[in-house]
Structure formats: C-alpha cells, structure tokens
Write a protein that holds these residues in place. Structure first.
Motif, PDB file in Angstrom:
ATOM      1  N   LYS A 185      62.256 -15.443  12.104  1.00  0.00           N
ATOM      2  CA  LYS A 185      61.984 -15.907  10.747  1.00  0.00           C
ATOM      3  C   LYS A 185      62.125 -14.784   9.712  1.00  0.00           C
ATOM      4  O   LYS A 185      62.227 -15.054   8.522  1.00  0.00           O
ATOM      5  N   THR A 186      62.121 -13.550  10.181  1.00  0.00           N
ATOM      6  CA  THR A 186      62.247 -12.415   9.263  1.00  0.00           C
ATOM      7  C   THR A 186      63.549 -11.665   9.561  1.00  0.00           C
ATOM      8  O   THR A 186      64.170 -11.861  10.608  1.00  0.00           O
ATOM      9  N   THR A 187      63.929 -10.794   8.646  1.00  0.00           N
ATOM     10  CA  THR A 187      65.130  -9.983   8.851  1.00  0.00           C
ATOM     11  C   THR A 187      65.043  -9.194  10.149  1.00  0.00           C
ATOM     12  O   THR A 187      65.994  -9.150  10.942  1.00  0.00           O
ATOM     13  N   GLN A 188      63.895  -8.563  10.389  1.00  0.00           N
ATOM     14  CA  GLN A 188      63.732  -7.746  11.590  1.00  0.00           C
ATOM     15  C   GLN A 188      63.809  -8.596  12.851  1.00  0.00           C
ATOM     16  O   GLN A 188      64.444  -8.212  13.839  1.00  0.00           O
ATOM     17  N   GLU A 189      63.158  -9.759  12.844  1.00  0.00           N
ATOM     18  CA  GLU A 189      63.154 -10.627  14.030  1.00  0.00           C
ATOM     19  C   GLU A 189      64.562 -11.124  14.355  1.00  0.00           C
ATOM     20  O   GLU A 189      64.963 -11.165  15.527  1.00  0.00           O
ATOM     21  N   ILE A 190      65.322 -11.506  13.334  1.00  0.00           N
ATOM     22  CA  ILE A 190      66.683 -12.008  13.571  1.00  0.00           C
ATOM     23  C   ILE A 190      67.586 -10.902  14.108  1.00  0.00           C
ATOM     24  O   ILE A 190      68.314 -11.090  15.085  1.00  0.00           O
ATOM     25  N   SER A 191      67.529  -9.720  13.485  1.00  0.00           N
ATOM     26  CA  SER A 191      68.379  -8.623  13.946  1.00  0.00           C
ATOM     27  C   SER A 191      67.970  -8.162  15.338  1.00  0.00           C
ATOM     28  O   SER A 191      68.826  -7.850  16.179  1.00  0.00           O
ATOM     29  N   ASP A 192      66.665  -8.139  15.639  1.00  0.00           N
ATOM     30  CA  ASP A 192      66.205  -7.754  16.985  1.00  0.00           C
ATOM     31  C   ASP A 192      66.673  -8.762  18.025  1.00  0.00           C
ATOM     32  O   ASP A 192      67.041  -8.383  19.156  1.00  0.00           O
ATOM     33  N   CYS A 193      66.663 -10.045  17.677  1.00  0.00           N
ATOM     34  CA  CYS A 193      67.110 -11.083  18.614  1.00  0.00           C
ATOM     35  C   CYS A 193      68.597 -10.912  18.927  1.00  0.00           C
ATOM     36  O   CYS A 193      68.999 -10.955  20.096  1.00  0.00           O
ATOM     37  N   ILE A 194      69.405 -10.716  17.892  1.00  0.00           N
ATOM     38  CA  ILE A 194      70.844 -10.536  18.115  1.00  0.00           C
ATOM     39  C   ILE A 194      71.103  -9.271  18.922  1.00  0.00           C
ATOM     40  O   ILE A 194      71.943  -9.253  19.833  1.00  0.00           O
ATOM     41  N   ARG A 195      70.360  -8.216  18.633  1.00  0.00           N
ATOM     42  CA  ARG A 195      70.514  -6.975  19.395  1.00  0.00           C
ATOM     43  C   ARG A 195      70.192  -7.188  20.872  1.00  0.00           C
ATOM     44  O   ARG A 195      70.897  -6.694  21.746  1.00  0.00           O
ATOM     45  N   ALA A 196      69.131  -7.961  21.148  1.00  0.00           N
ATOM     46  CA  ALA A 196      68.766  -8.245  22.540  1.00  0.00           C
ATOM     47  C   ALA A 196      69.846  -9.080  23.232  1.00  0.00           C
ATOM     48  O   ALA A 196      70.138  -8.871  24.416  1.00  0.00           O
ATOM     49  N   LEU A 197      70.447 -10.023  22.511  1.00  0.00           N
ATOM     50  CA  LEU A 197      71.524 -10.831  23.094  1.00  0.00           C
ATOM     51  C   LEU A 197      72.732  -9.966  23.432  1.00  0.00           C
ATOM     52  O   LEU A 197      73.419 -10.212  24.437  1.00  0.00           O
ATOM     53  N   VAL A 198      73.006  -8.958  22.606  1.00  0.00           N
ATOM     54  CA  VAL A 198      74.107  -8.034  22.894  1.00  0.00           C
ATOM     55  C   VAL A 198      73.790  -7.202  24.124  1.00  0.00           C
ATOM     56  O   VAL A 198      74.613  -7.040  25.036  1.00  0.00           O
ATOM     57  N   GLN A 199      72.565  -6.666  24.189  1.00  0.00           N
ATOM     58  CA  GLN A 199      72.184  -5.818  25.319  1.00  0.00           C
ATOM     59  C   GLN A 199      72.155  -6.580  26.635  1.00  0.00           C
ATOM     60  O   GLN A 199      72.430  -6.011  27.698  1.00  0.00           O
ATOM     61  N   SER A 200      71.840  -7.872  26.590  1.00  0.00           N
ATOM     62  CA  SER A 200      71.792  -8.683  27.811  1.00  0.00           C
ATOM     63  C   SER A 200      73.158  -9.196  28.237  1.00  0.00           C
ATOM     64  O   SER A 200      73.307  -9.759  29.323  1.00  0.00           O
ATOM     65  N   GLY A 201      74.171  -9.024  27.364  1.00  0.00           N
ATOM     66  CA  GLY A 201      75.508  -9.504  27.678  1.00  0.00           C
ATOM     67  C   GLY A 201      75.769 -10.931  27.262  1.00  0.00           C
ATOM     68  O   GLY A 201      76.854 -11.460  27.528  1.00  0.00           O
ATOM     69  N   ASN A 202      74.801 -11.563  26.617  1.00  0.00           N
ATOM     70  CA  ASN A 202      75.020 -12.931  26.141  1.00  0.00           C
ATOM     71  C   ASN A 202      75.911 -12.969  24.905  1.00  0.00           C
ATOM     72  O   ASN A 202      76.503 -13.995  24.595  1.00  0.00           O
ATOM     73  N   LEU A 203      75.967 -11.857  24.187  1.00  0.00           N
ATOM     74  CA  LEU A 203      76.935 -11.690  23.105  1.00  0.00           C
ATOM     75  C   LEU A 203      77.814 -10.508  23.454  1.00  0.00           C
ATOM     76  O   LEU A 203      77.318  -9.423  23.804  1.00  0.00           O
TER      77      LEU A 203
END
Length: 442
Positions: free
Chosen positions: A11-29
């Motif tokens: 819901k916040t800028t930090q939460e959205i960017s952290d989520c996308i970063r986690a998806l990249v690190q997990s290989g989902n992105l």
C-alpha cells in the motif's frame, strides 16, 4: 506473464518496491520482464498512481528496473563485470590480447622486501607514508595547480570509481574517449553512470566531439593524456591547449585525467586543466612500470575533491596498505628499478615499431602509436572474422568491440610487450594472409 500472476502487493511506496525486489530475488521476475503500467498497478492495489510511480522510481534508482517512458518499466539484468583485461590461462594460442607489461622487466618483490618494511601501523594514523608523500608531490609539482593535494588509491580504475562516487550521481553522463579502455567502461557502468563517447584521432580527443559531448550536459570528462588504451595515441601540446580552452568555458565539469603510463612515458605531459576548473584529478598508476599486483595509484586533485576522497580512504576504513606503499617507495628510490624502467621504455618502443613496420610491409596501415604496450589495427572488414582466422593460425588478439562506447570499433588490439624474435613478422604475415583470403571469399 499476466499482471495478476506477478502477485505484486503493498500500500506504500516502500512496500510495493520491497515486494517487487523480493519477486526479482526469488526468480519470479526475470530480467526483461515488463512491470504493469503505473495506472493499472495503482488500480489493482487500490492506491494513488503517485505511490506506484514513486516505487518504480526507487527501483530504477537502485538498479533493479529501468523506465523507458512509453516502453514501460522493465526488470534490469544484474550488473556484470564485463570483458576483463589480462591473460587467458586456458588458451593454447600465442596470447597478444592480454594487455600486460612484460614481467621480465618488472622489479622483483623479494629484493624490494629485503630493503625493509615499515613498522606496524594502526587505525587512526596517517594514511600516507611521509616518504611516499614527498615522492608524489615531486612527481606532480610541475603538472598541477599549486594548491593540489595528494591521495592514494588501489590503482587507476579504483581511483576512477571513487572519484565518480564522490562527485557524481547515478545516471550522470561521463564523456570518455571512443574507443575507451574496457576497465574504465566497466567501472563507470557498474557505478551506474552513462558513458558518452568522444571521437579521437592520433593526438587525442577531437575538439568538436568534446564540445558536442559538453553540450549534451556531461558532468565529467575522462581523458587519457598519454598511451591511450587501446589506440596508443598521446595528446600533442597543441591539442591539449585546445582542450584546455574548451574546458575553460565549463568550469563545473569534473576533469579526470588517467595518466596511467607516466612511469614509462616518452612523450611529455601536457596539462588540460584551466585555472577556471573547480573539480579535477590527475591519476598516475604504477602498474605498467612496477607491476599490476602493486595496487597503487597517486591521485593529485583539488582540495574539495581530496576531502571527498578521504571519506572513503580515512584512517579507520580503506587506506592503501603501508606495506605496499613501502614497496613502491623502495622501487621509486632504486637505481636498479630506474634502469629497468629505462630498458622497458626502450624495448616497448622497439617492439611497437617492429610490429608497425611488419604490418606496413603487408600493406596494412596502422595509426602512429606513440606510447604503450599495444598496437591498434583498424580493419577493412569484420573484426570477428579476422580474429577467428588468426586463431586458426595460432594467435589470440583482443577485438576492438571490447572498447566500443558509441561508435563501432572495427579493429583489433595487439599487445606487443611479450613478442619474441620473429613473432612480429610472422603475425603480420598471418594477418595479411587472413585479410587477403577474406577479400577473395567476398
């Protein structure tokens, strides 16, 4: 991949960017994956568009994504070291691609160690040995403004990286020679700087090309005054004076001068630093003369730049080892080492001239290389095909594409430092044969 399967939340800028970063690190992105448009993701998450835009901006700033306006925002590939200078231990070919000095002409560490090492140094002490500070001041005395200060770094590329980090911001444009040394290209790319190529000729940066780069808003310019790698060109006095006049009209542009061949240079150093320039640095590495493993470069710079460099070279952090400093000091004070440097300087010149003469006998014209351990050979056809043909004949060369910035570099770079008797002649004949057969095939 559809947007809903990305499982982006927050819901916040930090939460959205952290989520996308986690998806990249997990290989989902994965690199190249397109993120949802700002408007669509904001609607999916039920947040303001500015919140998503700020999240994407943060991801771009930290190098996870890149935004290309109408093309959208995509995931970046992780930074890579890129093509590296040096020996290829796995090749069975005669290696003329390595870019190294001749190890036979370097000082022997055992002899230098026997001359004594400094006492143990502790956190908080002066980061530069007094004797090395004196040597550095004498070396730069005639070539820099009188108010310059001295620092040490772990080689020339390390100096460039630190200067860029101290003075510039990610995304800033830096003008460099085109072609440019591959280590410099890699260092600036990994620092997230944008390189702008400046065309060169046999005496350095072309004035009109430099003016065009400055007009684009570059924040810094990196110049090699002598033994430009890969071409070997050096600034003439006339060209240096012209560049100095151009820089005088841009006082806030950082000037970085990489005088990496200073210990072995035959041509004089010509300053390009005008009195109006606020930020500048002159780097002199000892790698070509004393050996790449002595990771040390002298950096003379203006007082403000020196202060910024010291934030990362402070007494409690990352100073250059006093043991290395003592070895370099022993070298520079040694009569035997001076003789080795004189011999190496003469031999490099002889080998450059020998190869150039052999190539010209085959009808292969090369630009006059005034300095360095390499010869730059422009080619009339695809360099990869020529390099492949040379490999079949037993030679490994460096493709000019490794040094490209903007313009194509249809050439090969040949390192002459370890050429043995007769090899220059044989290489020239094999290159001439490869070029002739290539023309026949077409």
């Amino acid at each position: 991949m559809t947007w809903d399967k990305m499982r982006i939340n927050g819901k916040t800028t930090q939460e959205i960017s952290d989520c996308i970063r986690a998806l990249v690190q997990s290989g989902n992105l994965l690199p190249g994956d397109l993120l949802p448009p700002v408007r669509e993701l904001a609607k999916m998450l039920e947040v303001n568009r500015n919140t998503v835009a700020a999240a994407y901006k943060h991801l771009a700033k930290v190098g996870i994504a890149v935004t290309q306006r109408r093309l959208g925002t995509t995931i970046c590939a992780p930074p890579q070291a890129g093509e590296q200078e040096g020996l290829n231990p796995e090749t069975a070919l005669i290696d003329l691609a390595h870019g190294n000095p001749n190890p036979q002409w370097l000082p022997e560490p055992q002899a230098l160690l026997a001359e004594g090492l400094p006492r143990p140094f502790l956190y908080g002490e002066d980061t530069i040995l007094p004797e090395l500070r004196l040597l550095g001041r004498d070396w730069f005395r005639l070539d820099c403004p009188s108010d310059h200060e001295l620092e040490l770094t772990h080689g020339a590329v390390d100096a460039i990286e630190r200067l860029a980090a101290a003075q510039l911001l990610p995304g800033d444009q830096v003008a460099v020679e085109d072609p440019c040394f591959l280590g410099t290209i890699n260092a600036l790319r990994l620092a997230d700087m944008q390189t702008v190529g400046v065309e060169i000729d046999e005496v350095g940066m072309r004035p009109e090309a430099l003016e065009a780069a400055l007009a684009k808003g570059v924040r810094a310019v990196l110049v090699t005054p002598r033994a430009h790698n890969p071409t070997g060109c050096s600034l003439s006095k006339r060209r240096a004076d012209t560049l100095k006049r151009i820089f005088a009209a841009h006082p806030n542009v950082l000037i970085i001068i990489d005088d990496h061949f200073a210990l072995l240079a035959e041509t004089p150093y010509h300053s390009i630093i005008p009195a109006t320039t606020a930020r500048w640095a002159l780097i002199r590495s000892i790698s070509k003369g004393l050996g790449p493993d002595l990771r040390l470069a002298f950096v003379a710079c203006d007082p403000v730049t020196a202060d910024r460099l010291r934030t990362r070279l402070a007494p409690g952090m990352m100073w250059v080892s006093h043991i290395l400093q003592a070895l370099v000091g022993n070298c520079l004070a040694s009569e035997d080492v001076r003789k080795r440097l004189d011999y190496a300087r003469s031999e490099y010149a002889c080998r450059r001239n020998e190869l150039r003469t052999a190539l010209q006998a085959q009808g292969i014209e090369v630009p006059p290389a005034t300095e360095g351990v390499n010869v730059w050979v422009p080619l009339p056809r695809d360099a990869k095909e020529v390099a492949h043909a040379l490999a079949k004949k037993g030679w490994l060369v460096r493709l000019g594409s490794a040094f490209e910035v903007q313009g194509p570099a249809q050439a090969i770079r040949v390192t002459i430092s370890k050429l043995q008797d007769g090899q220059a002649q044989r290489f020239a004949e094999d290159l001439g044969s490869s070029l002739a057969h290539g023309h026949d095939a077409t």
